[in-house]
Design an enzyme around this catalytic site. Structure first.
Site, short mmCIF file in Angstrom:
data_model
loop_
_atom_site.label_atom_id
_atom_site.label_comp_id
_atom_site.label_asym_id
_atom_site.label_seq_id
_atom_site.Cartn_x
_atom_site.Cartn_y
_atom_site.Cartn_z
N HIS A 123 92.81 5.27 -53.19
CA HIS A 123 92.27 4.09 -52.52
C HIS A 123 90.80 3.98 -52.93
CE1 HIS A 123 90.80 1.80 -49.00
NE2 HIS A 123 92.05 1.44 -48.77
N ASP A 164 92.61 12.99 -48.27
CA ASP A 164 92.56 11.71 -47.57
C ASP A 164 93.91 11.53 -46.87
OD1 ASP A 164 92.86 9.09 -46.83
OD2 ASP A 164 92.32 8.24 -48.78
N GLN A 180 97.13 7.79 -44.75
CA GLN A 180 98.53 7.33 -44.67
C GLN A 180 99.50 8.43 -44.29
OE1 GLN A 180 99.50 4.22 -44.84
NE2 GLN A 180 97.52 3.38 -45.43
N CYS A 214 93.54 -2.25 -52.19
CA CYS A 214 92.35 -1.40 -52.41
C CYS A 214 92.65 -0.27 -53.38
CB CYS A 214 91.81 -0.83 -51.10
SG CYS A 214 91.22 -2.07 -49.97
N LYS A 252 95.07 3.90 -37.80
CA LYS A 252 96.34 4.04 -38.52
C LYS A 252 97.29 4.98 -37.79
CE LYS A 252 94.34 3.04 -43.04
NZ LYS A 252 94.72 1.68 -43.43
N1 PLP Z 1 92.66 5.88 -47.77
C1 PLP Z 1 93.89 5.37 -47.74
C2 PLP Z 1 94.99 6.09 -48.43
C3 PLP Z 1 94.14 4.18 -47.03
O1 PLP Z 1 95.37 3.68 -47.02
C4 PLP Z 1 93.07 3.54 -46.38
C5 PLP Z 1 93.27 2.28 -45.67
O2 PLP Z 1 94.18 1.53 -45.97
C6 PLP Z 1 91.81 4.14 -46.44
C7 PLP Z 1 91.64 5.29 -47.14
C8 PLP Z 1 90.63 3.53 -45.75
O3 PLP Z 1 90.79 3.57 -44.37
P1 PLP Z 1 89.74 2.87 -43.40
O4 PLP Z 1 89.60 1.46 -43.90
O5 PLP Z 1 90.37 2.95 -42.05
O6 PLP Z 1 88.46 3.62 -43.50
#
Ligand code: PLP
Length: 404
Positions: free
Chosen positions: A122, A199, A202, A363, A225
Site C-alpha cells: 500500500h 503492516d 488487512q 493505493c 478496519k
Molecule cells: N495498509 C494497508 C494494507 C491498507 O489496506 C491500508 C488501508 O486501506 C493502509 C495501510 C492504510 O490504512 P489507514 O488509511 O487506516 O492508515
C-alpha cells in the site's frame, strides 16, 4: 458456525436502502461498519466521562485516564504483546508506519542502507520510505511477486546483505488478498539480525495475530478496519526498539521535564504520544476488540474463507472475468476486471444496484503498474456478509457485463 442474522442486528447501517435496494456492503477492506456497542461506548464516553487524560487530579480525568490505559491493555492482550508500554496509540496504520520510518530512520539508518518492501505494498508502506530515501539516501529493495500474486520468497532470501537494515511488508494484501508468510519472512530476516515491520491493516480483523509468536519487531493496524472508530490506530513495537528510537513529535505528554536548556523525554509509551490522546477512540477500539473476540477470530476466518470460495466459484463462471490475486493462501478480498469494462463503470453500476465495492488503484499504484492496469473492482467481505448477498452480487456483475 456464525449466527450472521443475529450479528447483522448489531450493525443498523446494514438495513439501509440504497437507490431503493438493500445495501450490500462489500467495501470492508476500505473500512468496516461499526457495531452498536462501539457507537454506544463513544456516546457514553462523551456523555459521562469526557475530560483530558493524564493531566487532571479531578475524578473525571482520572476515570478517563484509567479507561485509556485499560484500552492499551486490551490491545496488548488482543495481539499478545509482552508489555502494555509496547502499544503506542496513533491515528492509524499510516501514522504508525510514518512514525517508524522517521524514528527508526533517525536512530538506525544512514546513506546507502537498505530497506526491503514488496511490489504489493500500500502507498502507506512505500511513500514514508521514499521520504526517508530523499532525506537520508537509503535504498529500497522490492520483493517481486509471481503470477498468482504471491511474494517470490527465493528472491527475498537473496536480497539480504550487510546494508540491509529493515524489512517492511504487509500481512495481507488489500488488493490481491494474498496472506503473506509473515512468520517465515520474519524468521529469515532475523537470521540476518534485521528487524521486521508488519503492516497488519488487512489482517487484524480477519485472523488471529500473536506478535510474540510471530516475533514481529513492529506490527501496525488501524482501528477503523476492525470495527472500531476512525482516527485511532496502533503501533506495536518491541521495547528494545522503541526505547532506542527518538520521539516522532514533540509536545505535551511526551516529556518528563522541560526547561529552555533541556527537555527530558517521557518513558514508553508516552514518549510517542505527543498531545492530547484520542481517549474516546482508544476506549471504543477496545470495545471493538472485545466484540470481535466474542465472535472469535477462528470462527471469523473460517466463515470469511467460506464466503471467499463461494464468491470465487460463482464469479469464475462470468464470461471474460480476470482475477488479480489467486494465491493459495488468500483472505476474503477479490479483485477483478471483466473483459475491457472499466472498473469505474462497473463500480458505478453496481452502486446503482445497492452494492458497495471499491474501484481504482486501491493505493497500490506500483502493483497496478506491475499488472499493466489502472485499477480493479474489489469486493472485500466481513463476517456480517452472507451467501445471499454474494448471489445478488454475482447476478449484478453478470447483468452489468451484459450491458456492455
Ligand atoms: N495498509 C494497508 C494494507 C491498507 O489496506 C491500508 C488501508 O486501506 C493502509 C495501510 C492504510 O490504512 P489507514 O488509511 O487506516 O492508515
Amino acid at each position: 458456525m456464525l449466527d450472521t442474522q443475529k450479528i447483522r442486528m448489531d450493525f443498523p447501517i446494514l438495513n439501509r436502502k440504497i437507490y431503493g435496494k438493500d445495501l450490500i456492503y462489500f467495501d470492508n477492506g476500505a473500512t468496516t461498519q461499526k457495531p452498536l456497542c462501539v457507537i454506544e461506548k463513544m456516546n457514553e464516553c462523551y456523555l459521562n466521562q469526557n475530560s483530558n487524560i493524564h493531566r487532571g487530579v479531578h475524578h473525571l480525568s482520572q476515570e478517563a485516564t484509567m479507561a485509556h490505559e485499560e484500552a492499551r491493555k486490551s490491545v496488548q492482550k488482543f495481539i499478545n504483546a509482552a508489555h502494555d508500554h509496547e502499544i503506542i496509540f496513533t491515528r492509524g496504520t499510516t501514522e504508525s508506519i510514518n512514525l517508524v520510518a522517521f524514528a527508526f530512520g533517525e536512530a538506525f539508518l544512514k546513506e546507502g542502507d537498505e530497506v526491503i518492501i514488496s511490489t504489493m505494498e500500500h502507498h502507506s508502506n512505500i511513500v514514508p520510505w521514499q521520504m526517508l530515501q530523499d532525506r537520508k539516501g537509503i535504498k529500497l529493495r522490492i520483493i517481486p511477486i509471481n503470477e498468482k500474486g504471491e511474494l517470490d520468497m527465493e528472491a527475498y532470501k537473496n536480497m539480504f546483505n550487510e546494508r540491509t537494515k529493515l524489512v517492511s511488508v504487509m500481512h495481507v494484501s488489500n488488493v490481491l488478498g494474498t496472506i503473506n508468510p509473515v512468520e517465515e519472512i520474519i524468521r529469515i530476516a532475523h537470521t540476518h539480525d534485521v528487524p521486521v515491520l508488519i503492516d497488519g491493516a488487512q489482517a487484524i480483523a480477519h485472523t488471529k495475530v500473536d506478535v510474540q509468536a510471530l516475533d514481529a519487531d513492529f506490527y501496525v493496524f488501524s482501528g477503523h478496519k476492525i470495527y472500531g472508530p476512525n482516527g485511532i490506530g496502533v503501533l506495536y513495537g518491541k521495547e528494545k526498539w522503541l526505547n532506542a528510537m527518538p520521539p516522532y513529535q514533540g509536545g505535551g505528554e511526551m516529556i518528563a521535564t522541560v526547561s529552555f536548556d533541556k527537555t527530558v523525554y517521557n518513558e514508553l509509551p508516552f514518549k510517542f504520544e505527543a498531545g492530547t490522546p484520542d481517549y474516546v477512540g482508544s476506549v471504543a477500539l477496545a470495545k471493538a476488540l472485545e466484540y470481535v473476540s466474542a465472535i472469535g477470530l477462528e470462527n471469523i476466518e473460517a466463515y470469511e474463507t467460506e464466503l471467499l470460495h463461494y464468491a470465487m466459484e460463482g464469479l469464475s463462471k462470468i464470461d471474460g472475468i480476470r482475477f488479480y490475486g489467486t494465491a493459495d493462501h488468500k483472505g476474503a478480498v477479490i479483485s477483478f476486471l471483466v473483459r475491457d469494462i472499466h472498473h469505474y463503470d462497473m463500480g458505478m453500476l453496481l452502486d446503482k444496484l445497492g452494492i458497495a465495492v471499491r474501484t481504482g488503484h486501491h493505493c497500490a499504484q506500483p502493483l497496478m503498474q506491475h499488472y499493466g492496469i489502472e485499477g480493479t473492482v474489489r469486493a472485500s467481505f466481513s463476517f456480517y456478509n452472507t451467501k445471499e448477498e454474494i448471489d445478488t452480487f454475482i447476478k449484478a456483475v453478470e447483468r452489468v457485463s451484459n450491458m456492455f
